[in-house]
Write an enzyme that holds these catalytic residues in place. Structure first.
Site, PDB file in Angstrom:
ATOM      1  CG  HIS A   1      -1.786  -1.209   1.337  1.00  0.00           C
ATOM      2  ND1 HIS A   1      -3.076  -1.238   0.865  1.00  0.00           N
ATOM      3  CD2 HIS A   1      -1.542  -2.449   1.843  1.00  0.00           C
ATOM      4  CE1 HIS A   1      -3.601  -2.452   1.079  1.00  0.00           C
ATOM      5  NE2 HIS A   1      -2.684  -3.202   1.664  1.00  0.00           N
TER       6      HIS A   1
ATOM      7  CG  ASN B 144      -6.376   0.172   0.314  1.00  0.00           C
ATOM      8  OD1 ASN B 144      -5.344   0.077  -0.350  1.00  0.00           O
ATOM      9  ND2 ASN B 144      -6.410  -0.102   1.608  1.00  0.00           N
TER      10      ASN B 144
ATOM     11  CG  HIS C 276      -9.022  -8.253   2.838  1.00  0.00           C
ATOM     12  ND1 HIS C 276      -8.003  -7.573   3.453  1.00  0.00           N
ATOM     13  CD2 HIS C 276      -9.907  -8.558   3.817  1.00  0.00           C
ATOM     14  CE1 HIS C 276      -8.262  -7.473   4.750  1.00  0.00           C
ATOM     15  NE2 HIS C 276      -9.406  -8.067   4.990  1.00  0.00           N
TER      16      HIS C 276
ATOM     17  CG  HIS D  79      -3.663 -10.588   3.586  1.00  0.00           C
ATOM     18  ND1 HIS D  79      -4.956 -11.061   3.619  1.00  0.00           N
ATOM     19  CD2 HIS D  79      -3.777  -9.272   3.300  1.00  0.00           C
ATOM     20  CE1 HIS D  79      -5.798 -10.088   3.366  1.00  0.00           C
ATOM     21  NE2 HIS D  79      -5.110  -8.984   3.158  1.00  0.00           N
TER      22      HIS D  79
ATOM     23  CG  ASN E  80      -8.172  -7.096   8.477  1.00  0.00           C
ATOM     24  OD1 ASN E  80      -8.396  -8.288   8.645  1.00  0.00           O
ATOM     25  ND2 ASN E  80      -9.031  -6.299   7.868  1.00  0.00           N
TER      26      ASN E  80
ATOM     27  CG  ASP F 289      -1.068  -6.414   3.861  1.00  0.00           C
ATOM     28  OD1 ASP F 289      -1.368  -5.423   3.164  1.00  0.00           O
ATOM     29  OD2 ASP F 289      -1.845  -6.904   4.698  1.00  0.00           O
TER      30      ASP F 289
ATOM     31  CG  PHE G 245      -6.897  -3.531  11.334  1.00  0.00           C
ATOM     32  CD1 PHE G 245      -6.707  -4.642  12.136  1.00  0.00           C
ATOM     33  CD2 PHE G 245      -8.141  -2.904  11.349  1.00  0.00           C
ATOM     34  CE1 PHE G 245      -7.745  -5.135  12.938  1.00  0.00           C
ATOM     35  CE2 PHE G 245      -9.172  -3.375  12.136  1.00  0.00           C
ATOM     36  CZ  PHE G 245      -8.971  -4.493  12.938  1.00  0.00           C
TER      37      PHE G 245
END
Length: 431
Positions: free
Chosen positions: A62, A94, A179, A232, A278, A305, A323
């Site tokens: 991310h 996101n 996810h 993940h 998460n 992640d 998270f």
């Protein structure tokens, strides 16, 4: 410009190569890999005692850009990746706004090009606005350079939407990355459901919240003959479902993070929000199952992640904290120290999970040192002992539970298309 990498142990799982060789780079591409290359007009880099591998690929990170640049931006994320040995990173959509159209895919690629570090591979949204209601324009995004599609950060809860998305993505030879989380079982959860959650008085997230969605995705992929990738993976039950599906020929792949391989739910004791992720950190039994999944090939890739947050979003009450943890600069060291050095996985197998493994899942012509391939290269000092210091990260994020860990093995030189984009202290003479 020619560069000659001399005397390293060259490991290339894509070609089943593990030998001491020289590597010649000409015009940004691999020109030769063989013993004792002699050439007069090349810049020579002595890598005796080092390991040369294809550039590491992170298929799940991310970078928060656009919209959340206070957490991370493409420049800081790219530098963090390069320092961790990664030459290519697939970034999740996101953001704000979510990457759900071709213009935003092009924005990410353009900004990464200007940063001039790594190859940034945008992942487009499955649904418009990440709202889980209407399929996004996958065709336009694929044409603009999206390598896969995901609503990561949110599950694709609508099974009908997921079914359509898998079929639609297959038309462009792309994969859906999910996810896996049942939002109703997850709702309000903070950490793994069990003894620790009860002890700390925190709402638990049951393993079934993940496993139900893994099972659903497998059933849809089996029915439609399409591909799906499970992000993940964190539970023993998920691994069993994926292993069984693979044995039956279902086109399912999966990834695991370094933190889910090395940290149990006990890491949150003391209400340490840096260990709030998460899916949540699980039990030792789950870790053992994940390690077995790595060894038997059920798990296709190791992904970070990487999820940077501003300190104000972590330094608060546990149930209000965000998270996620950063991982690009610690992933290689954690894997080399706690997976390879401890004999869980061979060095070659670990490198495969971080190079040709993710490249295969995403359908990328990367993760190889074959002749003619772009010279995306990671140089590793396998004997470098170092201590993680979050205050020295290139990432804007400091949210890591690995701060203070002593690790063995580190990326000391990272090359993209033959250009040195990162060099460690001892390698500065070559940069």
């Amino acid at each position: 410009m020619k560069k000659l990498l001399k005397g390293a142990r060259v490991i290339d799982p894509s070609q089943d190569t593990d030998t001491t060789s020289d590597v010649l780079i000409v015009d940004g591409r691999i020109a030769a890999v063989k013993d004792e290359i002699e050439i007069s007009d090349a810049k020579v880099i002595d890598l005796s005692g080092m390991i040369v591998t294809p550039g590491l690929i992170d298929m799940h990170a991310h970078f928060r850009d656009p919209g959340y640049e206070y957490k991370e931006d493409i420049e800081s994320g790219s530098m963090s990746a390069a320092a961790g040995g990664f030459t290519a990173v697939a970034c999740m959509p996101n953001t704000n706004p979510p990457i759900d159209n071709a213009a935003l895919v092009q924005y990410v690629k353009s900004k990464a090009s200007k940063a001039g570090k790594i190859k940034l591979l945008p992942i487009g949204c499955v649904s418009k606005g990440q709202e889980g209601k209407e399929i996004a324009e996958m065709g336009d995004m694929a044409q603009a350079g999206a390598v896969a599609f995901s609503d990561d950060g949110k599950p694709i809860a609508d099974s009908a939407l997921m079914r359509k998305a898998m079929v639609y993505a297959s038309m462009f030879d792309k994969v859906i990355i999910d996810h896996c989380e049942d939002p109703f079982l997850f709702e309000g959860g903070q950490i793994n459901e069990g003894y620790i959650s009860t002890l700390l008085g925190l709402a638990g997230i049951p393993a079934a919240a993940e496993e139900i969605m893994v099972a659903r995705n497998i059933l849809i992929a089996r029915e439609m003959g399409t591909r799906v990738h499970i992000a993940h993976v964190s539970t023993e039950g998920s691994l069993k479902l994926i292993r069984q599906a693979k044995s039956e020929g279902v086109k399912v792949s999966c990834e695991v993070t370094p933190h889910h391989l090395t940290l149990t739910e006990k890491a949150v004791m003391g209400y340490d929000t840096n260990a709030k992720v998460n899916p949540p950190l699980r039990t030792q039994s789950d870790i053992d199952a994940l390690l077995e999944g790595l060894k038997d090939g059920t798990i296709d890739a190791i992904a970070t992640d990487h999820a940077p947050h501003h300190m104000d979003e972590k330094d608060m009450e546990f149930d209000k904290a965000a998270f996620g943890m950063v991982g690009l600069e610690t992933a290689l060291g954690v894997i080399l120290t706690h997976i390879v050095k401890e004999g869980v996985l061979s060095l070659n197998a670990a490198i495969e999970k971080m190079t040709s493994g993710p490249a295969k899942v995403l359908g990328l012509d990367m993760g190889t040192l074959k002749i003619g391939a772009p010279a995306d290269i990671t140089v590793i000092d396998p004997n470098r002992v170092w201590t993680v210091d979050k205050n020295k990260f290139f990432s804007k994020g400091r949210n890591t539970p690995f701060d203070g860990w002593r690790l063995t093995g580190k990326a000391v030189l990272t090359m993209v298309d033959g250009r040195i984009v990162y060099s460690d202290d001892i390698m500065h003479n070559y940069s």
